[in-house]
Design a protein around this motif. Structure first.
Motif: not given
Length: 336
Positions: A27-29, A305-317, A319-323
């Motif tokens: 989740g690091q930008i 869009a970043v969250m959707m990109a995670y989901e496209a490869v099966g990654r769950i966003t 809480d720590s990533m959201m932070n």
């Protein structure tokens, strides 16, 4: 996925500008850049802005195309099947089309606002669209009802210009009339009429952009009570509320989350006007009428869009990533 596929890219592309964000799997930008618009209906350089936006963001992040595990490009103007073809061709040229998806920008806005919950987002900036996902996961747009809300910035200005040229204004409107004439370099309404007949001396895309850039003059005038601006903004608000209610009719819940995105609809007057229309409705109430609960957009759409990109490869966003994703950031402003 190999150990080099360790980043995702999220893109929020509108008619005026585009944000490209690179993030890792924690989740690091890593980098963000801003480019010109990627809506081909409004920007003839859409392909170039998309291509250079991706390359410049990767360069700023110190990564290569081969490191991209997933990319979601959420672009305005992707409305019908096949509209995404040009953008997929750009991704194909870069060698990342197999990792990519191209969707309408409202999907990323919805994801960033509601975080997967049902809700309705009304967009009013360079373009206009109202989009909802209900409790069953059904996606509905106002144009599915053959409805369009003229809340895009250019329409606010066009309606004002029409009223000025045709004489539908009063003495209290003269400050706004004078400001509009001055902004367009005209000394009279007759001169404004001639300018409008000549297409403002520019091509259609440039004309729409020029008039769209003036919309803030009208929304700000409405905030001060100038009648012409109030009437035009109230009508745009009414049309927007109708579109929201149309989509709301596909929801079962009594409380429906709603949010706004875009420079015009989020201006102070327009926001208040749309919410007032949603609250008042037709005046005829029954037990099935929903209550619309406003949710502020706190994460920008490129993060959606970043969250959707995670989901496209099966990654769950998580809480720590959201932070991490939600941390304030500075956009690396490159040449537009």
């Amino acid at each position: 996925m190999n150990n080099r596929d360790n980043i995702v890219i999220g893109i929020d592309g509108g008619g005026s500008y585009t944000r490209v964000t690179v993030a890792d799997f924690t989740g690091q930008i890593l980098a963000q850049v801003r480019k010109g618009g990627t809506n081909r209906l409004h920007n003839i350089q859409a392909e170039e802005h998309l291509r250079t936006g991706i390359l410049d963001a990767l360069s700023a992040a110190g990564r290569q195309l081969e490191h991209v595990a997933s990319i979601t490009a959420a672009l305005a103007g992707i409305d019908q099947p096949g509209d995404e073809k040009w953008a997929m061709e750009v991704l194909h040229e870069l060698g990342i089309s197999t990792h990519g998806q191209v969707v309408n920008d409202t999907l990323a806005a919805h994801r960033s606002i509601f975080l997967g919950r049902p809700g309705i987002v009304a967009i009013g900036g360079t373009g206009s669209l109202i989009f909802g996902i209900n409790e069953e996961g059904r996606m509905v747009r106002n144009d599915d009802f053959a409805h369009y809300a003229r809340v895009a910035a250019r329409f606010i200005t066009y309606e004002t210009v029409y009223a000025i040229i045709s004489g539908y204004y009063e003495e209290a409107d003269l400050p706004l009339v004078g400001l509009m004439l001055q902004h367009l370099g005209c000394s009279s309404t007759q001169e404004l009429a001639e300018l409008a007949l000549r297409g403002y001396g520019v091509d259609k895309r440039s004309q729409n952009r020029m008039l769209g850039d003036m919309a803030h003059l009208i929304t700000e005038a409405a905030d001060t009570g100038i009648p012409l601006a109030v009437n035009i903004c109230n009508e745009a608000a009414r049309q927007t509320a109708v579109g929201i209610r149309l989509i709301g009719a596909t929801f079962r819940a009594f409380e429906i989350l709603v949010s706004f995105s875009g420079s015009c609809i989020t201006s102070p007057y327009m926001k208040k006007a749309v919410l007032a229309q949603l609250k008042s409705g037709s005046g005829i109430k029954n037990e099935t009428d929903p209550e619309f609960v406003y949710v502020e957009q706190r994460l920008p759409s490129d993060i959606g869009a970043v969250m959707m990109a995670y989901e496209a490869v099966g990654r769950i966003t998580t809480d720590s990533m959201m932070n991490r994703l939600g941390q304030p950031y500075n956009i690396n402003k490159l040449e537009i």
